[in-house]
Design a protein around this motif. Structure first.
Motif, PDB file in Angstrom:
ATOM      1  N   GLU A   1       0.917  -1.108   0.136  1.00  0.00           N
ATOM      2  CA  GLU A   1       0.016  -0.173   0.062  1.00  0.00           C
ATOM      3  C   GLU A   1       0.938   0.998   0.048  1.00  0.00           C
ATOM      4  O   GLU A   1       1.790   1.222   0.914  1.00  0.00           O
ATOM      5  CB  GLU A   1      -0.864   0.115   1.280  1.00  0.00           C
ATOM      6  N   LYS A   2       0.768   2.025  -1.153  1.00  0.00           N
ATOM      7  CA  LYS A   2       1.359   3.409  -1.074  1.00  0.00           C
ATOM      8  C   LYS A   2       0.951   4.318  -0.179  1.00  0.00           C
ATOM      9  O   LYS A   2      -0.290   4.496   0.088  1.00  0.00           O
ATOM     10  CB  LYS A   2       1.186   4.066  -2.453  1.00  0.00           C
ATOM     11  N   MET A   3       1.718   4.876   0.899  1.00  0.00           N
ATOM     12  CA  MET A   3       1.351   5.661   1.868  1.00  0.00           C
ATOM     13  C   MET A   3       1.480   7.218   1.545  1.00  0.00           C
ATOM     14  O   MET A   3       1.236   7.935   2.259  1.00  0.00           O
ATOM     15  CB  MET A   3       2.054   5.502   2.953  1.00  0.00           C
ATOM     16  N   GLY A   4       2.087   7.771   0.509  1.00  0.00           N
ATOM     17  CA  GLY A   4       2.550   8.984   0.188  1.00  0.00           C
ATOM     18  C   GLY A   4       4.031   9.383   0.865  1.00  0.00           C
ATOM     19  O   GLY A   4       4.628   8.493   1.512  1.00  0.00           O
ATOM     20  N   ASN A   5       4.741  10.403   0.153  1.00  0.00           N
ATOM     21  CA  ASN A   5       5.996  10.857   0.519  1.00  0.00           C
ATOM     22  C   ASN A   5       6.713   9.666   0.264  1.00  0.00           C
ATOM     23  O   ASN A   5       7.886   9.582   0.855  1.00  0.00           O
ATOM     24  CB  ASN A   5       5.896  11.152   2.067  1.00  0.00           C
ATOM     25  N   GLY A   6       6.574   8.875  -0.937  1.00  0.00           N
ATOM     26  CA  GLY A   6       7.665   7.664  -1.201  1.00  0.00           C
ATOM     27  C   GLY A   6       7.520   6.560  -0.303  1.00  0.00           C
ATOM     28  O   GLY A   6       8.270   5.675  -0.534  1.00  0.00           O
ATOM     29  N   ARG A   7       6.591   6.466   0.719  1.00  0.00           N
ATOM     30  CA  ARG A   7       6.714   5.304   1.638  1.00  0.00           C
ATOM     31  C   ARG A   7       5.736   4.258   1.246  1.00  0.00           C
ATOM     32  O   ARG A   7       4.661   4.715   0.531  1.00  0.00           O
ATOM     33  CB  ARG A   7       6.135   5.901   3.166  1.00  0.00           C
ATOM     34  N   THR A   8       5.951   3.218   1.524  1.00  0.00           N
ATOM     35  CA  THR A   8       5.057   1.890   1.249  1.00  0.00           C
ATOM     36  C   THR A   8       5.026   1.056   2.419  1.00  0.00           C
ATOM     37  O   THR A   8       6.335   0.923   3.088  1.00  0.00           O
ATOM     38  CB  THR A   8       5.726   1.249   0.031  1.00  0.00           C
ATOM     39  N   LEU A   9       3.790   0.674   2.536  1.00  0.00           N
ATOM     40  CA  LEU A   9       3.574  -0.184   3.851  1.00  0.00           C
ATOM     41  C   LEU A   9       3.401  -1.637   3.260  1.00  0.00           C
ATOM     42  O   LEU A   9       2.411  -1.947   2.278  1.00  0.00           O
ATOM     43  CB  LEU A   9       2.205   0.149   4.742  1.00  0.00           C
TER      44      LEU A   9
END
Length: 433
Positions: free
Chosen positions: A417-425
């Protein structure tokens, strides 16, 4: 720009161009003007496209003056582009979503014939265009058209890469080429004593040596075959011997420094290629250091995942982890650096841990048996880089490593899941088989 043309015929042109970005446009204008003067405007689009690609490759991978020769005869347009690099152009076996590696595919799809010749000064890439509407069979580059590079015992150094991880090397190389290309573009306007084009050429010289001499692991991307084939010892070799020209040895240090600088730019958002995994960074440092240090006389040291360390977790995670910790099933949450963020009670029980603090903050490889770790890191790297995801969203049966060192078989489903600010969970749902 380049020097004056040396061609006297109206249907031919020659020009030596400097290793500068403007030379790509200059080569394109030379070919366009030649075709217009020769009344072959039907070849304008294809000729300009292909000469741009070939000269760009010479600029990026050689960093030397570029000689362009073109002429028109009764059969069409022939162009020769010469540079000072001995490395042959090669089709990269990267994903269709990769940000680099498509130049040779484009060349083969547009021209009627092409080839490459090595010579004492480097190489010449040539191509031939006739009728743009023709669908002639494309001629493959033959090994006997390019005589082997001549070396003597005194101008190369033999480097032994022990316990060479082939999957990790392939994933690192694709990531490294993407980083280097973006780093070059980001550095062209910087005021610095470093010539970014020469640095890129030196770094890609080192990559080309590896591409030519390091075998590839033959692993199918079908999920069922992947789990069976992408395990140790089938994805590593006890030793790979490189023959590195002495003049290229310093380029491995340049390669490592350029990638390190690229990762810094990626972290600040100046380039879009994502930073990579700690294991991949450790592999690159090991690889480049082995070449440089063995050239100085040091004995070979084998690659090992055990020496990898992760950066400490400093940034807060933009998501409430309590939903994982209180979940009824066996859930594990991890970030794009492969770090475990939260674990549910049932997942702790399956993995043999008493308290979340024993595993949270550690790397996912903590719970992955050693024979699968290389495939996991390589696959994770390519997922973040180009979206390759043969196992994401599928239920697969895999062994997990418990706290006591024993293995337990689990059904695993991973979602991203893409979380924004380049972060992925990444959420892993595990259930004991």
């Amino acid at each position: 720009m380049g020097g004056a043309s040396t061609a006297s015929r109206p249907d031919a042109v020659e020009r030596r161009l400097p290793p500068e970005p403007a030379s790509v446009g200059e080569a394109r204008r030379l070919v366009r003007d030649l075709l217009v003067a020769s009344d072959r405007e039907d070849l304008l689009e294809s000729g300009a496209l292909v000469v741009s690609e070939v000269v760009t490759n010479a600029l990026l991978h050689a960093g030397t003056p570029i000689d362009v020769a073109a002429w028109v005869d009764g059969t069409g347009l022939r162009v020769e582009v010469s540079d000072g690099s001995p490395h042959l152009p090669a089709r990269r076996r990267y994903a269709t979503t990769a940000g680099t590696g498509r130049g040779m595919l484009m060349l083969e799809s547009v021209v009627d014939d092409w080839g490459v010749t090595r010579h004492d000064r480097g190489k010449t890439v040539w191509f031939h265009l006739t009728d743009p509407a023709a669908n002639a069979e494309r001629q493959e580059l033959q090994e006997d058209e390019a005589p082997a590079r001549r070396t003597t015992a005194g101008d190369v150094v033999r480097v032994e890469l022990l316990n060479m991880p082939l999957l990790l090397h392939a994933a690192w190389q694709e990531h490294a080429e993407a980083l280097l290309r973006e780093y070059l573009l980001a550095s062209l306007d910087d005021e610095s004593d470093i010539n970014p084009i020469q640095m890129h050429a030196d770094a890609t010289d080192a990559i080309a040596i590896l591409e030519e001499q390091v075998p590839r692991a033959d692993v199918a991307m079908d999920p069922d075959e992947l789990m069976a084939g992408a395990t140790e010892p089938f994805v590593s070799l006890p030793a790979v011997v490189l023959e590195v020209p002495l003049a290229s040895v310093p380029h491995f240090r340049t390669l490592s420094d350029a990638i390190e600088a690229s990762i810094g730019l990626a972290r600040t958002g100046r380039i879009l290629t994502p930073p990579t995994q700690p294991e991949v960074r450790a592999f690159r440092r090991w690889l480049c250091t082995e070449v440089v240090e063995q050239a100085r006389g040091r004995s070979a040291r084998p690659w090992s995942f055990a020496t990898t360390t992760a950066d400490p977790l400093t940034e807060p995670w933009p998501w409430d982890m309590s939903t994982v910790r209180t979940a009824a099933g066996g859930l594990i949450a991890a970030d794009e650096t492969n770090r475990i963020l939260a674990v549910s009670r049932e997942a702790l029980d399956i993995l043999g841990y008493d308290d979340p603090t024993q595993i949270e903050g550690r790397r996912l490889v903590t719970i992955i048996p050693e024979r699968y770790r290389q495939a996991h890191i390589a696959g994770f790297t390519l997922h973040l880089l180009v979206g390759r995801q043969p196992l994401v969203g599928r239920t697969v049966e895999v062994p997990a490593l418990r706290a006591d060192g024993a293995e337990v078989l689990v059904d695993l489903v991973v979602t991203a899941e893409k979380m924004g600010n380049g972060r992925t969970l990444f959420l892993a749902d595990i259930r004991r088989v």
